[in-house]
Design an enzyme around this catalytic site. Structure first.
Site, PDB file in Angstrom:
ATOM      1  N   ASP A 132      -1.263 -12.387   2.542  1.00  0.00           N
ATOM      2  CA  ASP A 132      -2.651 -12.058   2.229  1.00  0.00           C
ATOM      3  C   ASP A 132      -3.649 -13.087   2.755  1.00  0.00           C
ATOM      4  OD1 ASP A 132      -4.627 -10.500   1.058  1.00  0.00           O
ATOM      5  OD2 ASP A 132      -4.566 -11.598  -0.830  1.00  0.00           O
ATOM      6  N   CYS A 187       3.535  11.190  -3.610  1.00  0.00           N
ATOM      7  CA  CYS A 187       2.375  11.397  -4.489  1.00  0.00           C
ATOM      8  C   CYS A 187       2.212  12.879  -4.843  1.00  0.00           C
ATOM      9  CB  CYS A 187       1.087  10.891  -3.830  1.00  0.00           C
ATOM     10  SG  CYS A 187       0.945   9.087  -3.770  1.00  0.00           S
ATOM     11  N   CYS A 190      -0.538  15.065  -7.209  1.00  0.00           N
ATOM     12  CA  CYS A 190      -1.134  14.215  -8.252  1.00  0.00           C
ATOM     13  C   CYS A 190      -2.442  13.585  -7.763  1.00  0.00           C
ATOM     14  CB  CYS A 190      -0.150  13.114  -8.641  1.00  0.00           C
ATOM     15  SG  CYS A 190      -0.788  11.949  -9.868  1.00  0.00           S
ATOM     16  N   CYS A 193      -5.068   8.857  -9.903  1.00  0.00           N
ATOM     17  CA  CYS A 193      -5.797   7.648  -9.506  1.00  0.00           C
ATOM     18  C   CYS A 193      -7.210   7.992  -9.038  1.00  0.00           C
ATOM     19  CB  CYS A 193      -5.038   6.877  -8.422  1.00  0.00           C
ATOM     20  SG  CYS A 193      -4.749   7.791  -6.886  1.00  0.00           S
ATOM     21  N   CYS A 244      -6.343   2.339 -11.189  1.00  0.00           N
ATOM     22  CA  CYS A 244      -5.599   3.277 -10.342  1.00  0.00           C
ATOM     23  C   CYS A 244      -4.095   3.037 -10.401  1.00  0.00           C
ATOM     24  CB  CYS A 244      -6.104   3.244  -8.905  1.00  0.00           C
ATOM     25  SG  CYS A 244      -5.841   1.679  -8.044  1.00  0.00           S
TER      26      CYS A 244
END
Length: 311
Positions: A132, A187, A190, A193, A244
């Site tokens: 990161d 996913c 759905c 989130c 989320c």
């Protein structure tokens, strides 16, 4: 030693180093991801995060980031906490990844020992590790190495363990045995989130408007006031946001981390709203000296606190 043997050794070392998952992909330009990133930037979804526009070529081509790169090793480290504060407390919320020690410090130390052990057991291996802090599209590499898929909320989701993971990347100059990319997306239909996002930052087609995300406002937005049109939308989030992820059905498989340095700082679990309001800069620097909260600095935390309490 053949590529299969070397890959097996690397995955063994990853486990010994405390990482939860390890996947390996061939180092190639990320052409499709490059197009998506360019579109995302052109729409201004990075907000004030100008650094996302820098080093574009390095982001999409590991061979430009690390000359001679042949393989990209992706490592996942679980940070899901064992202790969760009782729901319903009227206290400022902090994203789970920030409850313990700063993950940059923890993972960089792990990566250093990981690389040294690879050199000891395999030989002359050159490479660079990232967490990161460099232009690396780590979620794309994680997907390419079979560790998960990129969900509608933009997070990497692992079928066995959910999405509460840090991602580290090691780019090396040796050929290895490569894992199959995860081609399927689980996913389905759905939209939990998308429906739950307090600021409507999650768009269609797995696009997140970073300039609307609560994490952006509370962490990335420096030296500026949070826009008035966001008042009342932060759901008490003071640093980051987990909405989320908390609503994602796949996170029912989350299990507590075994990394002791991610054990929550007691104040994160115990502070009341009044404790946060009365916190001095001196105390902040002492209590959170190893915490990700120091990224927002004392003034940033105070700004966020004022914004959510006056909303």
């Amino acid at each position: 030693m053949n590529t299969f043997g070397n890959s097996h050794i690397i995955k063994q070392i990853a486990t010994q180093s405390g990482f939860d998952y390890c996947g390996i992909a061939r180092a190639l330009p990320l052409d499709e991801d490059a197009r998506r990133l360019e579109t995302w930037l052109n729409k201004g979804y990075n907000g004030n995060m100008q650094y996302m526009e820098n080093h574009f070529e390095l982001r999409i081509n590991p061979q430009k980031l690390v000359p001679g790169a042949k393989s990209v090793i992706t490592l996942l480290l679980n940070y899901y906490p064992a202790d969760i504060p009782t729901a319903g407390r009227d206290v400022p919320k902090i994203s789970k990844y920030a409850w313990g020690n700063d993950y940059h410090e923890v993972i960089k130390a792990k990566l250093r020992s990981f690389i040294e052990e690879i050199k000891l057991r395999i030989g002359d291996v050159h490479g660079r590790g990232f967490v990161d802090s460099a232009p690396v599209l780590e979620r794309a590499w994680a997907q390419r190495s079979g560790l998960g898929w990129i969900g509608k909320n933009g997070n990497l989701i692992n079928k066995q363990s959910g999405s509460f993971f840090f991602i580290a990347t090691l780019i090396v100059d040796i050929e290895l045995e490569y894992d199959d990319p995860l081609a399927k997306d689980f996913c389905g239909t759905c939209t939990k989130c998308i429906d739950a996002c307090p600021t409507n930052a999650i768009l269609d087609n797995r696009v997140v408007d970073g300039s609307k995300c609560i994490s952006y406002y509370t962490i990335e937005l420096k030296d500026a006031l949070i826009p008035d049109n966001m008042k009342g939308k932060f759901d008490n989030w003071m640093f980051g946001c987990d909405v989320c992820q908390d609503v994602c059905p796949w996170n029912r498989f989350s299990s507590p981390t075994t990394e002791t340095r991610f054990t929550p700082i007691p104040e994160i679990l115990d502070f009341t709203k009044e404790n946060w309001e009365e916190l001095t800069e001196e105390s902040f620097k002492k209590i959170f000296r190893h915490s990700p909260l120091k990224r927002s600095k004392f003034q940033g935390i105070k700004r966020n606190l004022k914004f959510i309490t006056k909303a």
